[in-house]
Motif scaffolding. Structure first.
Motif, PDB file in Angstrom:
ATOM      1  N   UNK A  84     -37.612  19.940 114.370  1.00  0.00           N
ATOM      2  CA  UNK A  84     -36.794  19.858 113.153  1.00  0.00           C
ATOM      3  C   UNK A  84     -37.540  18.915 112.215  1.00  0.00           C
ATOM      4  N   UNK A  85     -38.005  19.468 111.104  1.00  0.00           N
ATOM      5  CA  UNK A  85     -38.908  18.731 110.216  1.00  0.00           C
ATOM      6  C   UNK A  85     -38.203  17.595 109.482  1.00  0.00           C
ATOM      7  N   UNK A  88     -38.187  19.485 105.436  1.00  0.00           N
ATOM      8  CA  UNK A  88     -38.267  20.948 105.538  1.00  0.00           C
ATOM      9  C   UNK A  88     -38.861  21.559 104.268  1.00  0.00           C
ATOM     10  N   UNK A  89     -39.689  22.592 104.456  1.00  0.00           N
ATOM     11  CA  UNK A  89     -40.426  23.203 103.347  1.00  0.00           C
ATOM     12  C   UNK A  89     -39.557  24.219 102.609  1.00  0.00           C
ATOM     13  N   UNK A 143     -35.312  30.320 101.599  1.00  0.00           N
ATOM     14  CA  UNK A 143     -35.368  29.254 102.600  1.00  0.00           C
ATOM     15  C   UNK A 143     -35.495  27.872 101.945  1.00  0.00           C
ATOM     16  N   UNK A 144     -34.458  27.071 102.109  1.00  0.00           N
ATOM     17  CA  UNK A 144     -34.442  25.672 101.651  1.00  0.00           C
ATOM     18  C   UNK A 144     -34.572  25.477 100.140  1.00  0.00           C
ATOM     19  N   UNK A 155     -29.781  23.235 107.939  1.00  0.00           N
ATOM     20  CA  UNK A 155     -30.552  24.461 108.137  1.00  0.00           C
ATOM     21  C   UNK A 155     -31.539  24.296 109.291  1.00  0.00           C
ATOM     22  N   UNK A 156     -32.096  23.108 109.439  1.00  0.00           N
ATOM     23  CA  UNK A 156     -32.985  22.845 110.579  1.00  0.00           C
ATOM     24  C   UNK A 156     -32.212  22.991 111.890  1.00  0.00           C
ATOM     25  N   UNK A 159     -31.521  26.566 112.659  1.00  0.00           N
ATOM     26  CA  UNK A 159     -32.690  27.215 113.260  1.00  0.00           C
ATOM     27  C   UNK A 159     -32.800  26.842 114.736  1.00  0.00           C
TER      28      UNK A 159
ATOM     29  N   UNK B 393     -44.710  26.032 108.699  1.00  0.00           N
ATOM     30  CA  UNK B 393     -43.264  26.079 108.911  1.00  0.00           C
ATOM     31  C   UNK B 393     -42.877  27.388 109.612  1.00  0.00           C
ATOM     32  N   UNK B 397     -41.852  28.369 113.932  1.00  0.00           N
ATOM     33  CA  UNK B 397     -40.636  29.059 114.370  1.00  0.00           C
ATOM     34  C   UNK B 397     -40.950  30.302 115.189  1.00  0.00           C
TER      35      UNK B 397
END
Ligand SMILES: Nc1ncnc2c1ncn2[C@@H]1O[C@H](COP(=O)(O)OP(=O)(O)O)[C@@H](O)[C@H]1O
Ligand SMILES: [Mg+2]
Lengths: 256, 441
Positions: A84-85, A88-89, A143-144, A155-156, A159, B393, B397
């Motif tokens: 989990x970043x 997040x990008x 996405x994001x 959202x992380x 996922x 990213x 996944x």
């Protein structure tokens, strides 16, 4: 042992960041990693996920007894590693739902499971969305893109809930979250906890650990783990600060 | 560039002589006469080389050096519609199929549906409407374009689309141009004439595809006349084989308060040059120009657009995107002309290129010619590569590296699909795009 990190050294652009990190995590355990800014927490998380920007110069990482560092990022994900970043990008032009389904199917395919079509996937997703209390409209958005900080972190976790990893690494997923969002993130993590899975929770604050109670707490400082203990170590750190942690552990053993 | 070792005018003139002898008996007298006047104009204009600034980006050597013989259309030829073109055949849409420029009834569906839209062979329309003759014969010496004249010089027949005043339909009319591309290098001259009446509505799709693998010189031309207050959405799709040199010109003449959106998709062809001209010749006319190029290997794609703001309060919005892989090259030249009496013009142009290989290249050349005050005119261009953070990213996944690249590349392009009003068109283009991306990445 699910994860064994032995004497890990890693550099970014020639600059050494991790300087001999050793850590073992068993299935069923949650480990917290705490440490000041710049100590190498995200570097560790990214090295585990396979970011090629980080160069491993020494040491090894075994995941389920296999050489993790020899695997591509996608292989690691298919083998059950999840990051989990911290940041997040944003990916304009790729809908969140499409992204989630593509990722799930890539992982399912590798695990010998049937791929889910759009309808089956939505069905599957419903429960996961409830878990992270996410607004449905975020599924149709890119996405994001334009997500608030809290929405990105949810959202992380979504996922993570979808991919059901064996080893989840959460990189400051709690930073910048209000108490509601924190509860949701912790709920997602706790829902995944099982005897087969393990988690590495990177955090700045003891606060998260009220919700996700760790089995072990490690202090990362200047690329090394300088102190490990049970959950009380987190409280102690909060009170005394990292300078305390830096002093020789012998003198503190009595209180730890 | 190697010097041209023979004179293209002589070669085309000689082929023209043989060609007309062959097809004269079977052509409409108006077209027959046009062929003669056009070949004379071809001779007097002459062919460009790279020394001509306007043609600098296009390598015409293969056009001049290959013995392309004009395809003699055979209306009875047995053809099957090739796969990429099939994507665009929706059962409920009117369809007109042309093989080497000739209308093939057997493959077409051109119902008279009560919406005031007529689709037919050009020769038939010439007998019914003087407007088509005028459109066919119109010639502006100040804008002489040798390849547009060459199209007339080798014309046998073409497509005609007419919408009556105040009529029209949202259902697209599909014109499919197939070149047989067989039996040696072929020269084909697809031609389309469109007249949309006052206050009418039209959705039009033109597709250019090859039937074989052979080398083809496609010299296409489309002339569109939009009367006052008419609305048109026009989609042009090139999916010809890699042995095709495609040079074409699309002209859109717009009257007062007409609105046009043109969407150009270049997914095929070896060397492609698409000239697109919008003339905003009535107050309040609006043009929106969209383009998407997907080029790999050693392909060369030139988009050359010209938007002429000739009257006050006209607006144009132009957005082109290029996805360039391998050693391919995309050049975009966009001229915007604002005439002295075109006050309150609003013109915007933005171009974005995505390079997928170290040897892929893109060039953007905006040309603004503003001869009026009180105008708003902006342009911008970007060139970039896939975002490594986004790639990581996706891979983190479980999505493999190639698919991650395809997903991000499609994401770059998808905006150009979203601009299209018709759902099945968007889906077909998306399918085609993703199919092409699987070959490249
Ligand atoms: N992509 C990068 N490029 C250059 N330096 C980096 C990069 N990522 C991290 N660093 C450096 O590595 C050190 C550790 O960073 P990081 O692992 O992000 O620490 P933490 O997550 O503990 O705050 C810092 O000094 C940071 O400046
Ligand atoms: Mg960090």
């Amino acid at each position: 042992m699910l994860l064994e990190i032995r004497n890990l050294h890693a550099s970014v652009e020639g600059k050494p960041i991790l300087k001999g990190l050793t850590l073992s995590v068993d299935a069923g355990e949650v480990h917290a990693i705490m440490g000041p800014n710049g100590s190498g927490k995200s570097t560790l998380a990214n090295v585990l996920a396979g970011r090629d920007h980080y160069e491993v110069t020494e040491g090894e990482v075994l995941y389920r007894g296999r050489n993790l560092l020899g695997m591509s990022p996608e292989e690691r994900a298919r083998e059950g590693v999840f990051l989990a970043f911290q940041y997040p990008v944003e990916i304009p032009g790729v809908s969140n739902a499409y992204f989630l389904r593509t990722a799930l199917n890539a992982v399912r395919k590798a695990r010998g499971l049937e791929e889910l079509d759009a309808l089956d996937f939505l069905e599957f997703l419903r429960g996961k969305i409830e878990l992270v209390e996410m607004d449905d409209s975020l599924l149709q958005r890119s996405v994001n893109e334009g997500f608030s900080g809290g929405e990105k972190k949810r959202n992380e976790i979504l996922q993570m809930a979808v991919l059901e990893p064996t080893l989840a690494v959460l990189d400051e997923t709690d930073s910048g979250l209000d108490i509601d969002a924190l509860r949701v993130v912790a709920g997602g993590v706790n829902a995944l906890r099982s005897a087969e899975n393990a988690m590495l929770v990177v955090t700045h604050y003891q606060r998260l650990l009220n919700y996700i109670v760790p089995d072990r707490v490690h202090v990362l400082f200047d690329g090394r783990i300088i102190r490990s203990g049970d959950k009380t170590l987190a409280f102690r750190l909060e009170e005394e600060g990292y300078d305390w942690a830096k002093s020789p552990p012998e003198t503190n053993r009595a209180v730890a | 560039m190697a010097p041209v070792t023979f004179e293209p005018v002589d070669a085309f003139t000689a082929r023209h002589r043989d060609f007309t002898r062959e097809v004269d008996g079977a052509t409409h007298p108006v077209i027959q006469a046009l062929r003669e006047s056009a070949i004379a104009r071809v001779s007097s204009i002459g062919f460009p080389t790279r020394k001509h600034e306007e043609w600098r980006t296009t390598d015409l050597t293969p056009v001049y050096a290959t013995p392309f013989s004009p395809a003699i259309p055979d209306p009875g030829s047995a053809v099957e519609i090739p796969l990429p073109a099939k994507l665009f055949l929706e059962a409920s849409s009117p369809l007109a199929v042309f093989v080497d420029g000739i209308f093939v009834t057997r493959l077409s569906r051109t119902p008279t549906d009560g919406h005031g839209v007529t689709v037919s062979a050009l020769s038939r329309m010439l007998d019914e409407s003087g407007d088509f003759r005028a459109l066919l014969e119109s010639y502006d010496e100040s804008r002489a374009d040798v390849f547009a004249e060459l199209n007339s010089a080798f014309l046998v027949d073409g497509a005609a689309v007419q919408v009556e005043d105040g009529k029209g339909s949202d259902r697209p009319v599909v014109l499919l141009h197939l070149s047989t591309a067989a039996g040696g290098p072929r020269h084909v001259s697809p031609r389309t004439a469109v007249i949309a009446g006052r206050g009418s509505r039209l959705r039009l799709v033109e597709i250019h595809a090859s039937l074989g693998d052979g080398r083809t010189f496609t010299n296409a031309r489309t002339d569109i006349s939009l009367h006052a207050e008419s609305t048109m959405e026009y989609v042009r799709v090139l999916v010809e084989n890699e042995g095709t040199i495609h040079i074409d010109r699309t002209s859109v003449l717009q009257e007062t308060e007409s609105t046009a959106a043109t969407h150009s998709f270049v997914f095929g062809g070896g060397t492609v040059r698409h000239n697109l001209v919008h003339t905003l010749d009535g107050e309040g006319a609006e043009a929106r120009l969209f383009g998407l190029v997907l080029a790999d290997g050693r392909r060369r794609v030139d988009n050359v657009t010209r938007i002429e703001h000739a009257r006050p309060s006209t607006r144009s919005f132009e957005r082109y995107k290029g996805i360039v892989a391998g050693e391919a090259r995309h050049s975009f030249t966009g001229r915007i002309v604002v005439r002295p009496d075109a006050a309150k013009t609003d013109a915007r142009q933005t171009i974005a290129n995505l390079l997928l290989g170290a040897r892929a290249s893109a060039e953007v050349k905006p040309q603004l010619e503003i001869l009026s005050d009180d105008v708003r005119c902006t342009h911008g261009a970007t060139v970039g590569r896939l975002d490594p953070d986004a790639l990581f990213y996706l891979r983190s996944r479980g999505i493999d590296a190639d698919e991650a690249q395809r997903i991000l590349t499609r994401a770059f392009a998808v905006e150009m699909l979203d601009e299209i009003g018709e759902e099945w068109m968007r889906r077909s283009l998306d399918t085609l795009l993703q199919d092409r991306l699987r070959r490249i990445l």
